[in-house]
Design an enzyme around this catalytic site. Sequence first.
Site, PDB file in Angstrom:
ATOM      1  N   THR A  72       0.824  -1.213   0.000  1.00 40.66           N
ATOM      2  CA  THR A  72       0.000   0.000   0.000  1.00 40.66           C
ATOM      3  C   THR A  72       0.854   1.258   0.000  1.00 40.66           C
ATOM      4  OG1 THR A  72      -1.862  -1.069   1.068  1.00 40.66           O
ATOM      5  CG2 THR A  72      -1.659   1.280   1.426  1.00 40.66           C
ATOM      6  N   TYR A 129      -8.292   0.370  -3.092  1.00 38.32           N
ATOM      7  CA  TYR A 129      -7.285   0.922  -3.999  1.00 38.32           C
ATOM      8  C   TYR A 129      -6.422  -0.226  -4.544  1.00 38.32           C
ATOM      9  CZ  TYR A 129      -4.798  -0.011   0.245  1.00 38.32           C
ATOM     10  OH  TYR A 129      -4.297  -0.661   1.341  1.00 38.32           O
ATOM     11  N   SER A 153       1.422  -7.642  -0.677  1.00 38.77           N
ATOM     12  CA  SER A 153       2.181  -8.589   0.149  1.00 38.77           C
ATOM     13  C   SER A 153       1.424  -9.860   0.510  1.00 38.77           C
ATOM     14  CB  SER A 153       2.739  -7.917   1.397  1.00 38.77           C
ATOM     15  OG  SER A 153       1.784  -7.788   2.400  1.00 38.77           O
ATOM     16  N   THR A 177       1.724  -4.170   4.244  1.00 34.83           N
ATOM     17  CA  THR A 177       1.624  -4.406   5.697  1.00 34.83           C
ATOM     18  C   THR A 177       1.052  -5.787   6.036  1.00 34.83           C
ATOM     19  OG1 THR A 177      -0.578  -3.403   5.849  1.00 34.83           O
ATOM     20  CG2 THR A 177       1.328  -1.960   6.218  1.00 34.83           C
ATOM     21  N   ASP A 178       0.380  -6.429   5.063  1.00 32.60           N
ATOM     22  CA  ASP A 178      -0.300  -7.689   5.402  1.00 32.60           C
ATOM     23  C   ASP A 178       0.660  -8.775   5.881  1.00 32.60           C
ATOM     24  OD1 ASP A 178      -2.635  -6.470   4.801  1.00 32.60           O
ATOM     25  OD2 ASP A 178      -3.111  -7.661   3.024  1.00 32.60           O
ATOM     26  N   LYS A 209       0.425  -7.362  13.101  1.00 34.05           N
ATOM     27  CA  LYS A 209      -0.623  -6.437  12.673  1.00 34.05           C
ATOM     28  C   LYS A 209      -1.870  -6.738  13.501  1.00 34.05           C
ATOM     29  CE  LYS A 209      -2.653  -4.591   8.438  1.00 34.05           C
ATOM     30  NZ  LYS A 209      -2.738  -4.663   6.972  1.00 34.05           N
ATOM     31  N   GLU A 252      -0.729 -28.588  27.293  1.00 32.80           N
ATOM     32  CA  GLU A 252      -1.992 -29.160  26.792  1.00 32.80           C
ATOM     33  C   GLU A 252      -1.761 -30.427  25.967  1.00 32.80           C
ATOM     34  OE1 GLU A 252      -5.092 -28.234  27.519  1.00 32.80           O
ATOM     35  OE2 GLU A 252      -4.260 -26.747  28.887  1.00 32.80           O
TER      36      GLU A 252
HETATM   37  C1  SIN Z   1      -1.008  -2.951   2.857  1.00 27.38           C
HETATM   38  O1  SIN Z   1       0.114  -2.753   2.430  1.00 27.38           O
HETATM   39  O2  SIN Z   1      -1.416  -2.269   3.846  1.00 27.38           O
HETATM   40  C2  SIN Z   1      -1.954  -3.962   2.324  1.00 27.38           C
HETATM   41  C3  SIN Z   1      -1.558  -4.572   1.031  1.00 27.38           C
HETATM   42  C4  SIN Z   1      -0.286  -5.337   1.130  1.00 27.38           C
HETATM   43  O3  SIN Z   1       0.012  -5.932   2.164  1.00 27.38           O
HETATM   44  O4  SIN Z   1       0.418  -5.372   0.112  1.00 27.38           O
END
Ligand code: SIN
Length: 354
Positions: free
Chosen positions: A37, A51, A84, A117-118, A190, A311
Site C-alpha cells: 500500500t 485501492y 504482500s 503491511t499484510d 498487525k 496441553e
Molecule cells: C497494505 O500494504 O497495507 C496492504 C496490502 C499489502 O500488504 O500489500
Amino acid sequence: MSQRLKTGLALTLLCGTFTVHAADRLPNVVIMATGGTIAGAGATSTTTVGYTAAKIGVERLIEAVPELKKVANVSGEQVFQIASENMNNDYWLKLAKRVNEVLKQPDVDGIVITHGTDTIEETAYFLNLVVKSKKPVVIVGAMRPATAISADGPINLYNAVAIAGSKAAIGQGVLVALNDEIQGARDVTKTNTMTTNTFRSPELGSLGYIVSGQAQFYRASTRKHTSETEFDVSKLDSLPAVNIAFGAANANTLAIDAFAAAGDVGIVYAGTGNGSLSTPVRARLTELRQQGIQITRSSRISNGPTIRNGENNDDKTDFTVSDTLSPQKARILLMLALTKTKDSKEIQRMFYTY
Ligand code: SIN
C-alpha cells in the site's frame, strides 16, 4: 573504486564490531522496494479501501519525500512489485540474498525495505533469521495508499530511513517502522485491519520511538538474530514445505491430511487456548509425526507462550512448541530449522533461541 565508496571508507571509523559514522557525513541508505500500500494508488484522494497496491515505483516514492536528503544519501532499487498477500518463499529467498549482497558493500550503512503491511511481520522475522550483518535493516509500509489525503507512507518512509542511518539501530535486528514506533521483527504483529496504529508487539512491547528523525530505543530483543543465527540461505533455491492448520470448534483432520498428502515435511498447528488439540487432530498429528513429519504446536491466541508438555505430552508425541511465536512466524522458523536438522530436540532448542 567508486567515489562514494572512497568517501565512505575515508569517513567510516571501525569501532569493535560496530561501524561509527563520521559526524560530517550522511549515512548511505539503500531503499529496496517490494510493493504494498505504501506504493498503492486509489481512484480519489479519499479512497483508503479498495485501492490498488504496488503501483508506484521506488524512484517516485523517494521523490515524494525530499526531506530524505536531510537524513541520508538514498538510492533506490525495485526488487519486485507485489501486494504482500502474494509474498512467498521464493520472493523471500530473492530478497534475503539481495539484502545480504548489498549489506556487504562497505559504503552501505543500512537498508530500508518498503513492503505491504499484510505480511510485513513475516518478512521481517524471516530476514531477522537470515540477514548476516549488524547493519540496520528497517521494513516500512503504510496503511493508506500514496494517493490518499494524510497518507502515512511519506512520514513512515522518512522515519525508516532515519532509523536505518542511525548508529542506535546497529545490532538491533530487523526492525519494523510505522506510526512513529520502532518494533522488533520477532514480536511485531498487525492488530487492526485498517488503522494506522495497527502494528503492535503485544505485551512484550515496542523497542522505541522515532522523534523528529531521531531513533530512540528503550529496550532490545533478548533473542538471537541476524549475524548470530545458524541459518544460511545463500545456497538455497527453495525452503522445506511447511503449512499451518487452524484449530476451532469442530476441528477435524481434513487440512492436515491434505498437507501430509501434498508432501509437507512440517505442520504448524494453531491450536485453541494454549495450543490445545481436539482428540482426532491429536491422534492424526501423532501418526504423522511417527511418519517423519515435524509437528509444531502453536496457538491461535495472540498473547502468551505455547507451553511444552502443557496441553499435550510433547515429550511422548515428539512435537515441538512455538513458545511465543505466532503460527505464521513459527512456520518460518520451522522451515529454516528443517534446512539444518530433522532432530526435534534441536528444533525445540531453536524455538527457545530465536
Ligand atoms: C497494505 O500494504 O497495507 C496492504 C496490502 C499489502 O500488504 O500489500
